[in-house]
Design an enzyme around this catalytic site. Structure first.
Site, PDB file in Angstrom:
ATOM      1  N   GLU A 246       2.170  57.272  59.450  1.00 45.70           N
ATOM      2  CA  GLU A 246       2.506  55.806  59.356  1.00 45.70           C
ATOM      3  C   GLU A 246       1.451  54.894  59.246  1.00 45.70           C
ATOM      4  O   GLU A 246       1.401  53.906  58.728  1.00 45.70           O
ATOM      5  CB  GLU A 246       3.579  55.724  60.665  1.00 45.70           C
ATOM      6  CG  GLU A 246       4.263  54.336  60.491  1.00 45.70           C
ATOM      7  CD  GLU A 246       5.241  54.152  61.540  1.00 45.70           C
ATOM      8  OE1 GLU A 246       5.402  54.896  62.453  1.00 45.70           O
ATOM      9  OE2 GLU A 246       5.815  52.980  61.440  1.00 45.70           O
ATOM     10  N   GLU A 364      -2.940  46.134  69.997  1.00 44.70           N
ATOM     11  CA  GLU A 364      -3.259  46.480  71.248  1.00 44.70           C
ATOM     12  C   GLU A 364      -3.216  48.118  71.598  1.00 44.70           C
ATOM     13  O   GLU A 364      -4.215  48.318  72.184  1.00 44.70           O
ATOM     14  CB  GLU A 364      -2.474  45.682  72.251  1.00 44.70           C
ATOM     15  CG  GLU A 364      -2.891  44.261  72.146  1.00 44.70           C
ATOM     16  CD  GLU A 364      -1.847  43.317  71.124  1.00 44.70           C
ATOM     17  OE1 GLU A 364      -1.017  44.095  70.798  1.00 44.70           O
ATOM     18  OE2 GLU A 364      -2.141  42.329  70.524  1.00 44.70           O
TER      19      GLU A 364
HETATM   20  C1  LIG Z   1       8.996  44.486  61.086  1.00 37.67           C
HETATM   21  C2  LIG Z   1       9.057  45.360  62.289  1.00 37.67           C
HETATM   22  C3  LIG Z   1       9.666  46.831  61.814  1.00 37.67           C
HETATM   23  C4  LIG Z   1       9.845  47.755  62.494  1.00 37.67           C
HETATM   24  N1  LIG Z   1      10.317  48.925  62.123  1.00 37.67           N
HETATM   25  C5  LIG Z   1      10.533  49.833  62.944  1.00 37.67           C
HETATM   26  C6  LIG Z   1      11.388  50.985  62.670  1.00 37.67           C
HETATM   27  O1  LIG Z   1      11.743  51.181  61.239  1.00 37.67           O
HETATM   28  N2  LIG Z   1      11.763  52.259  63.522  1.00 37.67           N
HETATM   29  C7  LIG Z   1      11.221  52.004  64.819  1.00 37.67           C
HETATM   30  O2  LIG Z   1      11.651  52.844  65.447  1.00 37.67           O
HETATM   31  N3  LIG Z   1      10.498  50.829  65.208  1.00 37.67           N
HETATM   32  C8  LIG Z   1      10.290  49.885  64.453  1.00 37.67           C
HETATM   33  N4  LIG Z   1       9.526  48.696  64.732  1.00 37.67           N
HETATM   34  C9  LIG Z   1       9.437  48.492  66.190  1.00 37.67           C
HETATM   35  C10 LIG Z   1       7.889  48.605  66.551  1.00 37.67           C
HETATM   36  O3  LIG Z   1       7.463  50.027  66.497  1.00 37.67           O
HETATM   37  C11 LIG Z   1       7.816  48.201  67.949  1.00 37.67           C
HETATM   38  O4  LIG Z   1       8.045  46.778  68.049  1.00 37.67           O
HETATM   39  C12 LIG Z   1       6.261  48.220  68.673  1.00 37.67           C
HETATM   40  O5  LIG Z   1       6.127  49.740  68.819  1.00 37.67           O
HETATM   41  C13 LIG Z   1       6.109  47.443  70.041  1.00 37.67           C
HETATM   42  O6  LIG Z   1       7.120  47.837  70.852  1.00 37.67           O
HETATM   43  P1  LIG Z   1       7.832  46.391  71.335  1.00 37.67           P
HETATM   44  O7  LIG Z   1       8.245  45.531  70.311  1.00 37.67           O
HETATM   45  O8  LIG Z   1       9.148  46.984  72.122  1.00 37.67           O
HETATM   46  O9  LIG Z   1       6.886  45.651  72.145  1.00 37.67           O
HETATM   47  P2  LIG Z   1       6.348  46.043  73.492  1.00 37.67           P
HETATM   48  O10 LIG Z   1       6.104  47.345  73.914  1.00 37.67           O
HETATM   49  O11 LIG Z   1       7.334  45.373  74.819  1.00 37.67           O
HETATM   50  O12 LIG Z   1       4.959  45.051  73.720  1.00 37.67           O
HETATM   51  C14 LIG Z   1       4.960  43.617  73.825  1.00 37.67           C
HETATM   52  C15 LIG Z   1       3.419  43.230  73.867  1.00 37.67           C
HETATM   53  O13 LIG Z   1       2.825  43.905  74.823  1.00 37.67           O
HETATM   54  C16 LIG Z   1       1.594  44.401  74.491  1.00 37.67           C
HETATM   55  N5  LIG Z   1       1.404  45.866  75.268  1.00 37.67           N
HETATM   56  C17 LIG Z   1       2.308  46.591  75.559  1.00 37.67           C
HETATM   57  N6  LIG Z   1       1.989  47.792  76.543  1.00 37.67           N
HETATM   58  C18 LIG Z   1       0.614  47.586  76.373  1.00 37.67           C
HETATM   59  C19 LIG Z   1      -0.469  48.207  76.866  1.00 37.67           C
HETATM   60  N7  LIG Z   1      -0.278  49.226  77.504  1.00 37.67           N
HETATM   61  N8  LIG Z   1      -1.712  47.927  76.814  1.00 37.67           N
HETATM   62  C20 LIG Z   1      -1.944  46.567  75.998  1.00 37.67           C
HETATM   63  N9  LIG Z   1      -1.064  45.910  75.480  1.00 37.67           N
HETATM   64  C21 LIG Z   1       0.379  46.367  75.632  1.00 37.67           C
HETATM   65  C22 LIG Z   1       2.137  44.939  72.879  1.00 37.67           C
HETATM   66  O14 LIG Z   1       0.774  45.116  72.161  1.00 37.67           O
HETATM   67  C23 LIG Z   1       2.685  43.749  72.726  1.00 37.67           C
HETATM   68  O15 LIG Z   1       1.675  42.698  72.425  1.00 37.67           O
HETATM   69  C24 LIG Z   1       9.321  47.909  64.121  1.00 37.67           C
HETATM   70  C25 LIG Z   1       8.676  46.471  64.383  1.00 37.67           C
HETATM   71  C26 LIG Z   1       8.714  45.410  63.760  1.00 37.67           C
HETATM   72  C27 LIG Z   1       7.875  44.187  64.211  1.00 37.67           C
END
Ligand SMILES: Cc1cc2nc3c(=O)[nH]c(=O)nc-3n(C[C@H](O)[C@H](O)[C@H](O)COP(=O)(O)OP(=O)(O)OC[C@H]3O[C@@H](n4cnc5c(N)ncnc54)[C@H](O)[C@@H]3O)c2cc1C
Length: 376
Positions: A246, A364
Site C-alpha cells: 500500500e 508521522e
Molecule cells: C482519505 C482517506 C482514506 C482512507 N481509506 C481507508 C481505507 O480504505 N481503509 C482503512 O482501513 N482506512 C482508511 N483510512 C484511514 C487511515 O488509515 C487512518 O486515517 C490513519 O491510519 C490515521 O489514523 P486516525 O485517522 O485514526 O488518526 P490517529 O491515529 O488518531 O492520529 C491522529 C494524529 O496523531 C498522530 N499520531 C498518532 N499516533 C502517533 C505516534 N505514535 N507518533 C506520532 N504521531 C502520532 C497522527 O500522525 C495524526 O496526525 C483512510 C484515511 C483517509 C484520510
C-alpha cells in the site's frame, strides 16, 4: 537514471506508447484529467481496467504465473511513466496492488484460483477494512469481534474511512479473534462479501465534499471461516505484508507528468516558474530513490515503502499548492473561463490531497517506523 534511457528499452517504450495512443479512449482520458482524487471512480477506472486486461497488461507487478505480463522491474517503471504521460485513469489499488499480493503469498490454492482472476478482470472490486473509530495509527487496538460459530465467524463492530466501500463487492478486513496476550496476536484477516446480510454502509463526506469513504457497520454478519487468509490470530503478519504494497510504489512518474502539464499551462510569472523547477528537481531525486528501491539497494522493502510514502505525498501536496497559485493567475487571465483541467481542478485536488499524508499510515507514523528500522 540511465537505466530509464537504456537504448535496449526503446522498442518496449515505443510499443507501450503506440498501444496507449491507440487504446485510451478520449472520454476516459478527459475524465481522468478532471478527477479530483487519486481514487478514480470505477465508472472511469473499470473500463480502462478491462482494456488493459484484454491486452494482458492490467497487473504489471504480478508474477507471470498469476497473469502478469512478465516484465522486468525497469519495464514496469517505464509502463507506469508512459501511462502517467498519456493521462490514463488510475486503477483501484485495493484489489490489484493490495490484497492480490497477500492472496498470492498466504492464500490456499482454492483462494488463489477463485480471487485472482476476478481481481484481474475487475469482476471483484475490493475495499480495505482496517481502521476503526478507536484504531487508526494504533491499528492493533481494533475491536471488531469475530466469534466462531460452527463453520462461520459472526462479526460485530464497525470499520471507518473505508474508501469506495459503496462501490465494492468485496472487503478484506482485520478482525479480533482473541483478546489474549498482545493485541497483535489476536487478529485475523478475512475476505468477505459486501452483500452479506448485516452489513450497512454510511457515507462520510470529505473536506472537498466528495463521497469517497464510508463507515461500515457489522451486525451479526456471518463469514465462513474458509474465507480467512492465513491462520487464526495470525492476521497481523498478513496486514504488515500488505501495508508495504500500500505504501511503496512509484510516486514520481505521475507527479512528473502532472508537473509537466502544469508548467505547460502556467503563467510566465518567474517566481512561480522557479518554484515549479525546484519541484521538478525534487521529483528527479525521488525517481532516483524509487529506482534504487526497485533494485533493493541499501535498505529493506519496509524502509523504502515508508520513505517513498513520505516523499511522494509531501511532493504531491507542494505541487497542489503551486497548482492553486497557477490557477489563481489563470483565473485572472482567463476571461472566457476555459481554464485547462490541471488548473480547473486545482482547489478540489488540493483539498483531497490533504488526506495523502494521513492515509496508508500517517507520515508521522512512517517517520517513527523509519527511526525504529534505522536505529534498531
Ligand atoms: C482519505 C482517506 C482514506 C482512507 N481509506 C481507508 C481505507 O480504505 N481503509 C482503512 O482501513 N482506512 C482508511 N483510512 C484511514 C487511515 O488509515 C487512518 O486515517 C490513519 O491510519 C490515521 O489514523 P486516525 O485517522 O485514526 O488518526 P490517529 O491515529 O488518531 O492520529 C491522529 C494524529 O496523531 C498522530 N499520531 C498518532 N499516533 C502517533 C505516534 N505514535 N507518533 C506520532 N504521531 C502520532 C497522527 O500522525 C495524526 O496526525 C483512510 C484515511 C483517509 C484520510
Amino acid at each position: 537514471m540511465d537505466m530509464l534511457n537504456d537504448p535496449a528499452l526503446e522498442a518496449f517504450r515505443d510499443e507501450v506508447r503506440a498501444f496507449l495512443a491507440e487504446a485510451l479512449p478520449d472520454d476516459l482520458r478527459r475524465a481522468a484529467s478532471r478527477a479530483t482524487s487519486v481514487f478514480h471512480d470505477p465508472a472511469v477506472s473499470l473500463p480502462w481496467q478491462r482494456i488493459l486486461h484484454a491486452r494482458g497488461w492490467v497487473a504489471p507487478d504480478w508474477p507471470a504465473e498469476f497473469g502478469g505480463p512478465g516484465w522486468s522491474e525497469i519495464e514496469r517503471y517505464i509502463f507506469t511513466a508512459e501511462c502517467a504521460r498519456a493521462g490514463t485513469p488510475n486503477l483501484a489499488p485495493m484489489g490489484l496492488k493490495m490484497v492480490a499480493p497477500v492472496i498470492m503469498h498466504y492464500g490456499s490454492a482454492e483462494q488463489r484460483a477463485h480471487y485472482l482472476p476476478r481481481i484481474l478482470s475487475g469482476e471483484d472490486y475490493w475495499c480495505q477494512g482496517f481502521s476503526e473509530p478507536g484504531a487508526g495509527s494504533d491499528l492493533a487496538a481494533l475491536q471488531l469481534r469475530a466469534v466462531p460459530d460452527g463453520s462461520d465467524y459472526v462479526l460485530n463492530g464497525s470499520k471507518i474511512w473505508t474508501t469506495h466501500a459503496h462501490f465494492a463487492n468485496r472487503m478484506f478486513a482485520l478482525v479480533r479473534t482473541s483478546s489474549e496476550g498482545k493485541p497483535q496476536a489476536g487478529i485475523s484477516f478475512l475476505l468477505l462479501d459486501m452483500a452479506t446480510s448485516g452489513i450497512t454502509i454510511e457515507p462520510i463526506r470529505t473536506l472537498a465534499g466528495d463521497h469517497e469513504f464510508n463507515q461500515v457497520f457489522f451486525d451479526d454478519v456471518r463469514v465462513p471461516q474458509a474465507n480467512r487468509l492465513g491462520g487464526e490470530n495470525e492476521g497481523w503478519s498478513v496486514a504488515k505484508h500488505l501495508l508495504t504494497f500500500e505504501r511503496g510504489g512509484k510516486y514520481a512518474p505521475g507527479l512528473m507528468a502532472r508537473l509537466t502539464r502544469l508548467r505547460a499551462q502556467s503563467v510566465a510569472d518567474p517566481v512561480l516558474r522557479a518554484q515549479l523547477d525546484r519541484e521538478a528537481i525534487a521529483l528527479h531525486a525521488l525517481q532516483a530513490l524509487e529506482l534504487k528501491a526497485m533494485r533493493g539497494v541499501g535498505g529493506s522493502t519496509a524502509l523504502y515503502a515508508s520513505a517513498l510514502k513520505i516523499l511522494g505525498t509531501e511532493s504531491a501536496q507542494r505541487i497542489d499548492t503551486l497548482a492553486c497559485e497557477a490557477a489563481g493567475y489563470a483565473a485572472w487571465a482567463d476571461a472566457d473561463g476555459q481554464a485547462p483541467a490541471e488548473l480547473a481542478v486545482a482547489v478540489p485536488r488540493y483539498l483531497n490531497d490533504r488526506a495523502a499524508s494521513i492515509y496508508a499510515g500517517s507520515n508521522e507514523i512512517q517517520r517513527d517506523l523509519i527511526a525504529r528500522l534505522m536505529l534498531g
